[in-house]
Enzyme design. Structure first.
Site, PDB file in Angstrom:
ATOM      1  N   TYR A  95       0.854  -1.196   0.000  1.00  0.00           N
ATOM      2  CA  TYR A  95       0.000   0.000   0.000  1.00  0.00           C
ATOM      3  C   TYR A  95       0.884   1.237   0.000  1.00  0.00           C
ATOM      4  O   TYR A  95       1.889   1.286   0.714  1.00  0.00           O
ATOM      5  CB  TYR A  95      -0.892   0.028   1.245  1.00  0.00           C
ATOM      6  CG  TYR A  95      -2.329  -0.276   0.929  1.00  0.00           C
ATOM      7  CD1 TYR A  95      -3.044   0.561   0.082  1.00  0.00           C
ATOM      8  CD2 TYR A  95      -2.969  -1.392   1.447  1.00  0.00           C
ATOM      9  CE1 TYR A  95      -4.363   0.280  -0.244  1.00  0.00           C
ATOM     10  CE2 TYR A  95      -4.286  -1.674   1.127  1.00  0.00           C
ATOM     11  CZ  TYR A  95      -4.976  -0.836   0.278  1.00  0.00           C
ATOM     12  OH  TYR A  95      -6.271  -1.105  -0.039  1.00  0.00           O
TER      13      TYR A  95
ATOM     14  N   GLU B 166      -0.533   4.850  -0.239  1.00  0.00           N
ATOM     15  CA  GLU B 166      -1.341   6.073  -0.377  1.00  0.00           C
ATOM     16  C   GLU B 166      -0.466   7.318  -0.269  1.00  0.00           C
ATOM     17  O   GLU B 166       0.382   7.404   0.631  1.00  0.00           O
ATOM     18  CB  GLU B 166      -2.410   6.138   0.715  1.00  0.00           C
ATOM     19  CG  GLU B 166      -3.773   5.725   0.216  1.00  0.00           C
ATOM     20  CD  GLU B 166      -4.271   4.487   0.931  1.00  0.00           C
ATOM     21  OE1 GLU B 166      -3.412   3.664   1.310  1.00  0.00           O
ATOM     22  OE2 GLU B 166      -5.491   4.372   1.092  1.00  0.00           O
TER      23      GLU B 166
ATOM     24  N   ASP C 125      -7.506  13.391 -24.368  1.00  0.00           N
ATOM     25  CA  ASP C 125      -7.486  11.965 -24.014  1.00  0.00           C
ATOM     26  C   ASP C 125      -6.805  11.213 -25.165  1.00  0.00           C
ATOM     27  O   ASP C 125      -7.417  10.980 -26.210  1.00  0.00           O
ATOM     28  CB  ASP C 125      -8.930  11.495 -23.815  1.00  0.00           C
ATOM     29  CG  ASP C 125      -9.031   9.995 -23.603  1.00  0.00           C
ATOM     30  OD1 ASP C 125      -7.999   9.300 -23.665  1.00  0.00           O
ATOM     31  OD2 ASP C 125     -10.163   9.511 -23.389  1.00  0.00           O
TER      32      ASP C 125
ATOM     33  N   THR D 173      -4.424   5.966 -21.255  1.00  0.00           N
ATOM     34  CA  THR D 173      -4.206   4.637 -20.699  1.00  0.00           C
ATOM     35  C   THR D 173      -2.764   4.262 -21.033  1.00  0.00           C
ATOM     36  O   THR D 173      -2.085   4.970 -21.791  1.00  0.00           O
ATOM     37  CB  THR D 173      -5.160   3.587 -21.297  1.00  0.00           C
ATOM     38  OG1 THR D 173      -5.071   3.657 -22.718  1.00  0.00           O
ATOM     39  CG2 THR D 173      -6.583   3.812 -20.847  1.00  0.00           C
TER      40      THR D 173
ATOM     41  N   LYS E  18      -2.505   0.482 -24.598  1.00  0.00           N
ATOM     42  CA  LYS E  18      -2.960   0.340 -25.997  1.00  0.00           C
ATOM     43  C   LYS E  18      -1.727   0.417 -26.893  1.00  0.00           C
ATOM     44  O   LYS E  18      -0.881  -0.476 -26.838  1.00  0.00           O
ATOM     45  CB  LYS E  18      -4.021   1.393 -26.292  1.00  0.00           C
ATOM     46  CG  LYS E  18      -5.268   1.220 -25.411  1.00  0.00           C
ATOM     47  CD  LYS E  18      -6.370   2.185 -25.771  1.00  0.00           C
ATOM     48  CE  LYS E  18      -7.643   1.904 -25.014  1.00  0.00           C
ATOM     49  NZ  LYS E  18      -7.761   2.663 -23.758  1.00  0.00           N
TER      50      LYS E  18
ATOM     51  N   ARG F 169      -2.178  -2.620 -17.898  1.00  0.00           N
ATOM     52  CA  ARG F 169      -3.446  -1.880 -17.899  1.00  0.00           C
ATOM     53  C   ARG F 169      -3.408  -0.837 -16.794  1.00  0.00           C
ATOM     54  O   ARG F 169      -3.348  -1.168 -15.613  1.00  0.00           O
ATOM     55  CB  ARG F 169      -4.610  -2.836 -17.658  1.00  0.00           C
ATOM     56  CG  ARG F 169      -4.718  -3.895 -18.719  1.00  0.00           C
ATOM     57  CD  ARG F 169      -6.006  -4.627 -18.598  1.00  0.00           C
ATOM     58  NE  ARG F 169      -7.068  -3.832 -19.168  1.00  0.00           N
ATOM     59  CZ  ARG F 169      -7.465  -3.932 -20.439  1.00  0.00           C
ATOM     60  NH1 ARG F 169      -6.890  -4.783 -21.249  1.00  0.00           N
ATOM     61  NH2 ARG F 169      -8.443  -3.188 -20.897  1.00  0.00           N
TER      62      ARG F 169
HETATM   63  N1  DSN Z   1     -12.373   0.294 -24.131  1.00  0.00           N
HETATM   64  C1  DSN Z   1     -11.417   1.161 -24.789  1.00  0.00           C
HETATM   65  C2  DSN Z   1     -11.400   0.952 -26.235  1.00  0.00           C
HETATM   66  O1  DSN Z   1     -11.535  -0.192 -26.643  1.00  0.00           O
HETATM   67  O2  DSN Z   1     -11.250   1.878 -26.997  1.00  0.00           O
HETATM   68  C3  DSN Z   1     -11.629   2.567 -24.444  1.00  0.00           C
HETATM   69  O3  DSN Z   1     -11.782   2.679 -23.093  1.00  0.00           O
END
Ligand code: DSN
Length: 430
Positions: free
Chosen positions: A52, A54, A198, A224, A227, A233
């Site tokens: 942890y 925090e 984003d 994120t 990707k 993730r």
């Molecule tokens: N679920 C993601 C996507 O596939 O684009 C976006 O959050």
């Protein structure tokens, strides 16, 4: 580690092996998915899951942070370096949480946020009905030009001048074209709005220098990490120094408790991987593959949103084929080609059965596939779409896909010891 898992929980071990066989024995075209490196996988599964932490490095609420402080600081410094940002927060659990924290850092409940409509390629958390973001904030939306499938910056500016949002959101989930972040910054400046960007989908292309970066033009950038960036993730926020404190407070105590230190450790690893020549080559090949796949699909008579792509993603408009997206995605899945059905701009059908299919090339590029294999994939997709109800044809494509997959194996750390599994998906099972 894996033999311990096999010993203590053979049921879950076997299910992991089945998922591994699935990921290995299909062409994964979901544009938000990828295969991480062994180093990222190891860091994600490390003892940092036990801690942890925090707070932030040097300002924690729990003791025992001798190592976690160092790891988080490394992740922050690497993020700042590759994104050329003043400040980075590597604690968001995901992109959704990162977006919400960005809004909470800059706006108050009831303020107006303005993003791209979900059916035009925006994300749920850009103020879509049903998302908490539309309940906390007053959500307004721009769309893409239905004729071109592209953003119309003059229209976006007109809407911003009319409604005076507190936040304008750029960056999307299903938009295949380059984004003019500079123009967004100018529009936001003109109407006195903040600009949140984003870049969850394109962050790997941005760090590789193959897509313009929003960092100089946005107040806060959210992403994120799994990707095109090819990390674990997780989520991340980048911002100018003037917003640093607000961003950090929006995450904790604003929305989160203990950060997932194993994820942050793996993010640090992925950021180092992204800071290499090999990663730039990888990102370049993602784009080359997507362009080639788009060209070939158009040669087969597919209509694509905006007639092509500049990035990793392609949106197929199936209306000229007269077939629904869901049925098409299910048939492709039976042929071992994994996609997702998706709304397309101007879609009047339900999001549960829209008229589009969204595909992308990050995962197949990680497997080493190049333009030649994109030609094959386009042919597979065409064959399935022309034969949606002919299971014998789908089964033949299924076998061809399996052969292609065997020639481009997934990273070897995927292979857990045990009897060889061929992913059992076959015609008629779904
Ligand atoms: N679920 C993601 C996507 O596939 O684009 C976006 O959050």
């Amino acid at each position: 580690m894996f033999s311990a898992l096999e010993q203590y929980d053979p049921q879950i071990y076997e299910l992991i092996r089945q998922e591994q066989a699935r990921q290995s024995g299909v062409i994964r075209l979901i544009p938000s998915e990828n295969y991480v490196s062994k180093a990222v996988m190891l860091a994600t599964g490390s003892c940092l899951t036990n801690k942890y932490a925090e707070g932030y490095p040097g300002k924690r609420y729990y003791e025992g942070q001798q190592v976690t402080d160092l790891i988080e600081t490394v992740a922050i410094e690497r993020a700042k370096k590759i994104f050329k940002a003043d400040h980075a927060n590597v604690q968001p659990y995901s992109g959704s949480v990162a977006n919400l924290a960005a809004y909470n850092a800059l706006a108050h409940p009831g303020d107006t946020i303005m993003g791209l409509l979900l059916s035009s390629g925006g994300h749920l958390t850009h103020g879509s009905k049903g998302s908490i973001t539309s309940k906390i904030f007053n959500a307004a939306h721009y769309t893409v030009d239905p004729a071109t499938g592209r953003l119309d910056y003059d229209e976006i500016e007109k809407l911003a001048e009319k409604i005076h949002p507190k936040i304008i959101i750029s960056g999307y989930t299903a938009y295949p074209r380059e984004i003019d972040f500079k123009r967004f910054g100018e529009i936001a400046g003109k109407v006195g709005a903040f600009h949140v960007s984003d870049i969850a989908h394109i962050s790997g292309l941005v760090v590789a220098g193959l897509h313009p970066s929003p960092v100089p033009y946005a107040d806060i950038v959210a992403t994120t990490t799994h990707k095109t960036l090819r990390g674990p993730r997780g989520g991340m926020l980048l911002c100018k120094e003037e917003h640093a404190e607000k961003v950090d407070k929006a995450i904790i105590p604003g929305q989160q408790g203990g950060p997932h230190m194993h994820t942050i450790t793996a993010i640090a690893v992925a950021l180092a991987e992204a800071d290499t020549v090999e990663f730039i080559e990888y990102a370049g090949q993602i784009i080359k593959n997507a362009r080639r796949l788009a060209e070939k699909l158009m040669e087969y008579g597919f209509k694509l949103m905006s007639d092509g792509t500049d990035n990793h993603l392609i949106l197929i408009d199936l209306r000229n084929k007269g077939i629904p997206g869901k049925k098409t995605a299910k048939a492709l899945d039976r042929a071992r080609i994994v996609t997702n059905f998706n709304t397309i701009p101007g879609d009047t059908s339900s999001p549960l059965n829209p008229n589009g299919i969204r595909i992308g090339t990050p995962a197949v590029t990680t497997r080493g596939m190049k333009e030649e294999q994109m030609d094959e994939i386009a042919r597979f997709i065409h064959t399935v779409v022309e034969n949606l109800d002919r299971e014998s044809v789908i089964e033949k494509v299924n076998r061809e896909v399996l052969l292609l997959c065997s020639q481009f194996p997934v990273p070897d750390h995927f292979i857990l010891p045990g009897k060889k599994i061929i992913h059992p998906l076959s015609t008629g099972q779904m």
